[in-house]
Design an enzyme around this catalytic site. Structure first.
Site, mmCIF file in Angstrom:
data_model
loop_
_atom_site.group_PDB
_atom_site.id
_atom_site.type_symbol
_atom_site.label_atom_id
_atom_site.label_comp_id
_atom_site.label_asym_id
_atom_site.label_seq_id
_atom_site.Cartn_x
_atom_site.Cartn_y
_atom_site.Cartn_z
ATOM 1 N N GLN A 1 0.550 -0.786 -0.186
ATOM 2 C CA GLN A 1 -0.055 -0.106 -0.492
ATOM 3 C C GLN A 1 1.004 1.056 -0.357
ATOM 4 O O GLN A 1 0.324 2.229 -0.784
ATOM 5 C CB GLN A 1 -1.091 0.101 1.195
ATOM 6 N N HIS B 1 1.422 2.647 -2.966
ATOM 7 C CA HIS B 1 0.900 3.793 -4.184
ATOM 8 C C HIS B 1 1.190 4.964 -4.316
ATOM 9 O O HIS B 1 0.862 5.900 -5.010
ATOM 10 C CB HIS B 1 -0.472 3.648 -3.560
ATOM 11 N N GLU C 1 -8.503 1.609 5.173
ATOM 12 C CA GLU C 1 -9.145 1.360 4.266
ATOM 13 C C GLU C 1 -9.112 -0.255 4.255
ATOM 14 O O GLU C 1 -10.394 -1.105 3.940
ATOM 15 C CB GLU C 1 -8.969 1.837 3.272
ATOM 16 N N HIS C 2 -8.048 -0.699 4.271
ATOM 17 C CA HIS C 2 -7.383 -2.599 4.415
ATOM 18 C C HIS C 2 -7.174 -2.331 5.683
ATOM 19 O O HIS C 2 -6.519 -2.050 5.944
ATOM 20 C CB HIS C 2 -6.917 -2.479 3.533
ATOM 21 N N ASP D 1 -7.362 -6.789 -4.272
ATOM 22 C CA ASP D 1 -7.228 -5.583 -5.261
ATOM 23 C C ASP D 1 -7.546 -5.123 -6.606
ATOM 24 O O ASP D 1 -8.120 -5.089 -7.738
ATOM 25 C CB ASP D 1 -5.988 -4.909 -5.485
#
Lengths: 427, 427
Positions: free
Chosen positions: B251, B254, B319-320, B353
């Site tokens: 992550q 990103h 989020e995750h 994802d």
């Protein structure tokens, strides 16, 4: 009321109130004050704008009990019956999660849970609507929201209306605060010494409330920002002019910016409704509000066919759409865009505002093209769940790594591959 | 990577990118230009910012066919399989309407229909993600959206990436336009000579895209405005440090503003992960992006108990959220706030994802407290329907009129009562 041919095009256009730059600045300042000074700022603003000197924001149990005591028992029964209808309609919106299991031992699932806390803003003064309490609280209760808070501006004597408190009582809501405007929204969003913040703020309000909701959106959730009321009526020569006129006025009396539109195939009805509107307006207590709405934001359109009227209604995508035609159900089936559809002569719009069970918080400004009534769905959230087994990972890891590398995300590919890396002594 | 005790409190705070005043002004000006000059403005902006001289915005069927021809067949198969998984997961989200009939012949109902048109913004350049095409288009297709449009900024040579066009082909999407930034959002919202406007705009993008979406919101619907990626991992001493580190970095790569958080009861794991992150970072192609994310927006927290970690995860509402503990399912059951939960060692985040079937468009910035993944529900709308019979009206008209008068809305009361007014000669 103005009458025109539909063939000349729809001239009623609805736009969202943006607020002046001055109003936006004022709202930002109020929110900052509440963040910085909490209850103190709340007391100051409440004295300044509501003229009420408070020493406590919270409504006491005694105040609620006294309001219920004073309240007309017949109205209490009416509100209780309305609440039951609303609850029944919204219970069908309860949502279940689901889980999809694969043969390789993996699964994906959707878990549905309620938002934990919600704050409902209830306007005060002349617009203190007990029905708004029902329409906002009940969907949250059906969703399972565990903490539901009401906030409403007090009168000068520091009290809230009996109707609002009686509605709270009927629904079993006991956390009620006295505060209005942007400061109330700020307190719900960020909290003060005496108000614990909530996760979602709903409810109608004036431009300051609307701007404050827009400002705090993202830090907390908000419902839609509603514009002035709208009604459109599709009617043919089977409709009664006095009833059509009365229904148009029922929405016009909400707001000088409200919109009331008649779409008809009958010139005779058009003329009769126009006359009836003027006649009924004369004796309407809220004539001063309804008149500018009728004069500036309303229209009677005459079309050649019912299909042309349907097309026009879809273009308007009105908040409320009544259908008073010979075959009203068939016309309703063809409608693509409306917040709520009222079918037939006996489905006068206020029935939905108060009693039938559907929600009266509806999309305005043509947003019915993509928005819906306030509902249980607005008070839940969904969590995705992924459980991959070793076998599922084994079967799919190469595909996933390839897709990650296609997007240039080597770290994603390595993460998936890391499960097969040789392990050292430390785990 | 920094390590701290959880008892000192969560220091990772996520906030929404607001954009500078200059950016907001620029975006407003671009939108106005597109409204005023249509395609001409689109061509000018595309040349200015994407360096591409276009004579047509629409991607031709031939361009799509050629892209598919050039595209790696293995990747085409991978994307096709991923699309099938995503479709299967989202099909369980299809919603039905309902109708409740009363004995008095009245009914209330909820009609569910799809939004009619949706436009998906697909970022270009290095961030041209075929997976985003799948994740945005498939929920809209399952909802039944009849017109789905893609728009994406072209490379300097005026082309879109083969991966994006191949994904469109797999999904049967043929209406694809070349344009990026705020102008693309403006074109989707208001239309140009060659682009018919849509009802809802979804998809990720840079700050200009986000600001433009915020600007057009209300005129059209938008999905959430997503912040930088986030991952939190709850792990105990059964977890492997290299795998935890690899997942954190997946992550972090990103966005320099991405956040990667480890919550663990194991000091040993904390130290080992910290070490592994530094080691793996060194060879990561996107190290320049991941490093600042790890340095500035990431943290390893050590807690005393799994319950303390769960509490912290709920506070983050990430989020995750990955769970790599001895009893991962039981821990997952206790989590209240997360966009998506990945259970157990083999559920590495990139699986969600790309492949598992759940949606990768997820709530960021702690909004998982009240928001959910992109879903079929985002592409439908619900219309309330009220049909009152004469008997239902008769039974309830007095109650409804009383409630209207309680709120000072005489016009509402009269509308309901008008059905019993004496009729003249005209209907």
């Amino acid at each position: 009321m103005k009458v025109t041919r539909l063939s000349s095009g729809i001239s009623i256009r609805r736009t969202i109130a943006e607020g002046t730059e001055q109003q936006v600045t004022a709202v930002k300042a109020i929110i900052q004050e509440v963040k910085d000074h909490g209850d103190k700022a709340m007391f100051r603003f409440t004295e300044k704008w509501d003229g009420a000197k408070l020493t406590s924001l919270r409504v006491t149990e005694e105040e609620i009990a006294q309001a219920v005591e004073r309240f007309d028992p017949q109205l209490l029964a009416d509100l209780t019956e309305a609440a039951a209808n609303i609850r029944k309609y919204h219970e069908s919106q309860q949502q279940q999660g689901y889980r999809l299991d694969n043969e390789d031992g993996s699964y994906v699932a959707q878990r549905v849970t309620a938002i934990e806390s919600a704050g409902l803003y209830v306007p005060g003064g002349t617009a203190a609507y007990p029905s708004s309490v029902l329409m906002n609280v009940i969907p949250a209760q059906v969703a399972g929201v565990s903490r539901i808070v009401l906030i409403s501006p007090p009168s000068k004597d520091g009290t809230l209306s009996d109707g609002v408190l009686a509605s709270a009582h009927i629904l079993g809501i006991s956390e009620v605060y006295k505060s209005g405007g942007a400061q109330a929204v700020a307190a719900l969003a960020y909290g003060t010494e005496s108000i614990v913040p909530v996760d979602k703020i709903t409810g109608p309000g004036n431009i300051f409330v609307a701007l404050a909701k827009r400002e705090v959106n993202g830090d907390v959730a908000i419902d839609m920002i509603a514009g002035p009321s709208e009604i459109a009526i599709i009617a043919d020569d089977t409709a009664y002019a006095d009833e059509v006129a009365a229904d148009l006025l029922s929405q016009a009396e909400h707001d000088p910016l409200a919109s009331a539109v008649l779409l008809t195939t009958s010139e005779k009805l058009a003329d009769a409704v126009s006359e009836q509107v003027e006649k009924q307006l004369a004796s309407l207590p809220r004539e001063a509000i309804a008149s500018p709405a009728i004069a500036n934001h309303s229209m009677i359109y005459i079309g050649d066919s019912i299909n042309e009227l349907i097309e026009a209604a879809d273009q308007l995508a009105p908040e409320h759409l009544e259908i008073m035609t010979a075959d009203a159900e068939a016309v309703a089936d063809k409608i693509r865009h409306a917040g709520a559809i009222f079918i037939g002569r006996y489905s006068s719009e206020p029935i939905g505002d108060y009693f039938a069970g559907t929600n009266h918080v509806l999309p305005t400004n043509s947003t019915a093209r993509f928005s819906s009534a306030l509902s249980v769905y607005d008070f839940i959230k969904r969590t995705s769940i992924i459980r991959y087994s070793e076998k599922a990972w084994q079967n799919n890891k190469e595909k996933i790594a390839r897709l990650a590398r296609l997007e240039g995300l080597e770290g994603h590919a390595r993460a998936v591959e890391s499960r097969s890396w040789e392990k050292g002594t430390t785990k």
